[in-house]
Motif scaffolding. Structure first.
Motif, mmCIF file in Angstrom:
data_model
loop_
_atom_site.group_PDB
_atom_site.id
_atom_site.type_symbol
_atom_site.label_atom_id
_atom_site.label_comp_id
_atom_site.label_asym_id
_atom_site.label_seq_id
_atom_site.Cartn_x
_atom_site.Cartn_y
_atom_site.Cartn_z
ATOM 1 N N TYR A 35 -30.889 9.544 -45.090
ATOM 2 C CA TYR A 35 -30.119 8.468 -45.720
ATOM 3 C C TYR A 35 -29.383 7.667 -44.648
ATOM 4 N N THR A 36 -29.573 6.341 -44.669
ATOM 5 C CA THR A 36 -28.924 5.461 -43.694
ATOM 6 C C THR A 36 -28.444 4.209 -44.400
ATOM 7 N N ASP A 37 -27.193 3.861 -44.144
ATOM 8 C CA ASP A 37 -26.613 2.639 -44.699
ATOM 9 C C ASP A 37 -26.480 1.622 -43.573
ATOM 10 N N PHE A 38 -27.213 0.529 -43.692
ATOM 11 C CA PHE A 38 -27.156 -0.544 -42.702
ATOM 12 C C PHE A 38 -26.190 -1.619 -43.214
ATOM 13 N N GLY A 40 -24.269 -1.798 -45.861
ATOM 14 C CA GLY A 40 -24.394 -2.123 -47.285
ATOM 15 C C GLY A 40 -25.829 -2.156 -47.779
ATOM 16 N N TYR A 41 -26.774 -2.088 -46.866
ATOM 17 C CA TYR A 41 -28.192 -2.044 -47.238
ATOM 18 C C TYR A 41 -28.708 -0.644 -46.952
ATOM 19 N N ALA A 42 -29.053 0.093 -48.001
ATOM 20 C CA ALA A 42 -29.511 1.479 -47.850
ATOM 21 C C ALA A 42 -30.910 1.615 -48.457
ATOM 22 N N PRO A 43 -31.960 1.395 -47.653
ATOM 23 C CA PRO A 43 -33.330 1.480 -48.187
ATOM 24 C C PRO A 43 -33.697 2.894 -48.613
ATOM 25 N N ARG A 44 -34.618 2.982 -49.558
ATOM 26 C CA ARG A 44 -35.106 4.274 -50.035
ATOM 27 C C ARG A 44 -36.595 4.382 -49.721
ATOM 28 N N ILE A 66 -37.291 4.131 -44.353
ATOM 29 C CA ILE A 66 -36.060 4.210 -43.555
ATOM 30 C C ILE A 66 -36.363 4.108 -42.052
ATOM 31 N N PRO A 67 -37.345 4.861 -41.529
ATOM 32 C CA PRO A 67 -37.698 4.677 -40.120
ATOM 33 C C PRO A 67 -38.161 3.251 -39.813
ATOM 34 N N ALA A 68 -38.868 2.641 -40.761
ATOM 35 C CA ALA A 68 -39.359 1.271 -40.549
ATOM 36 C C ALA A 68 -38.193 0.299 -40.376
ATOM 37 N N VAL A 69 -37.190 0.414 -41.226
ATOM 38 C CA VAL A 69 -36.028 -0.476 -41.110
ATOM 39 C C VAL A 69 -35.304 -0.218 -39.789
ATOM 40 N N ASP A 96 -35.155 -15.160 -44.279
ATOM 41 C CA ASP A 96 -35.946 -13.960 -43.993
ATOM 42 C C ASP A 96 -35.478 -13.215 -42.748
ATOM 43 N N TYR A 97 -34.459 -13.729 -42.078
ATOM 44 C CA TYR A 97 -33.959 -13.069 -40.864
ATOM 45 C C TYR A 97 -32.958 -11.982 -41.233
ATOM 46 N N ASN A 98 -33.452 -10.979 -41.949
ATOM 47 C CA ASN A 98 -32.590 -9.873 -42.367
ATOM 48 C C ASN A 98 -33.434 -8.614 -42.519
ATOM 49 N N LEU A 99 -32.765 -7.475 -42.716
ATOM 50 C CA LEU A 99 -33.462 -6.187 -42.723
ATOM 51 C C LEU A 99 -34.404 -6.000 -43.906
ATOM 52 N N ALA A 100 -34.199 -6.736 -44.994
ATOM 53 C CA ALA A 100 -35.109 -6.605 -46.142
ATOM 54 C C ALA A 100 -36.532 -7.024 -45.775
ATOM 55 N N THR A 101 -36.648 -7.895 -44.790
ATOM 56 C CA THR A 101 -37.976 -8.341 -44.343
ATOM 57 C C THR A 101 -38.780 -7.169 -43.785
#
Length: 202
Positions: A35-38, A40-44, A66-69, A96-101
């Motif tokens: 589990y990693t919170d970037f 406020g962004y915590a991918p699953r 998570i490793p990808a982000v 698009d210049y953000n971690l969701a990409t």
């Protein structure tokens, strides 16, 4: 083929290659899939679980999010996008210049034609070839109206042979025993899965 679609995890090899090219990772580099919170962004992960310490190869073969982000974050959105643009991806927007990409969450997505050309870089010793549609037009009587000029399309080396070879090797693993094993063939095949909401762009 020329209309952007959401790439989902299909985008991952493009910026993993950027990280390899910049010397930030190798296939055997380990990453913590916890589990990693970037900010406020915590991918699953797709399976909802965590897998502890994994190698870059394992993370990509199994498409762990998570490793990808973490890899995308290490490269940095600006650098990652710039590298993907070198590979012919033209559809990035300011938003698009953000971690969701990192997980393929883009404003418009990527054109399948451009994605195919980008993946071909791995299979082509790191050389990008701009795709084209028409090779020749001729009349019924054989008169040639148009012939594609070899110099009219872009060809450029965008990554080292080593990065391209490493990526092909990992992507063969995706199809041999990873998330893309349903597509395995009797001949060597490399690829990457990418699912989006409702599997609409599968």
């Amino acid at each position: 083929a020329n209309t952007p679609r959401q790439p989902g995890s299909n985008i991952k090899p493009l910026y993993y290659a950027a990280a390899m090219e910049k010397g930030l990772i190798t296939p055997s580099t380990t990453i913590s899939d916890t589990y990693t919170d970037f900010g406020g962004y915590a991918p699953r992960n797709y399976d909802g679980g965590y897998h502890g310490t994994v190698t870059v190869r394992t993370a990509l073969v199994n498409s762990y999010n998570i490793p990808a982000v973490k890899v995308f974050d290490k490269v940095g959105p600006e650098e990652a996008v710039a590298f993907m643009q070198l590979m012919g991806i033209s559809t990035f927007e300011d938003d698009d210049y953000n971690l969701a990409t990192a997980l393929g969450g883009m404003t418009y997505g990527i054109k399948p034609l451009e994605m195919a050309a980008a993946f071909n870089v791995f299979n082509n010793a790191g050389v990008y070839n701009q795709p084209y549609y028409i090779t020749k037009l001729e009349q019924v009587n054989g008169e040639v109206l148009y012939t594609k000029n070899a110099s009219s399309t872009s060809t450029k080396k965008v990554m080292s042979d080593t990065t391209a070879t490493n990526m092909i090797d990992i992507l063969e693993g995706v199809v041999s025993y990873g998330t893309g094993s349903a597509a395995s063939q009797i001949y060597t095949t490399a690829g990457k899965t990418g699912t989006t909401h409702d599997d609409k762009d599968l």
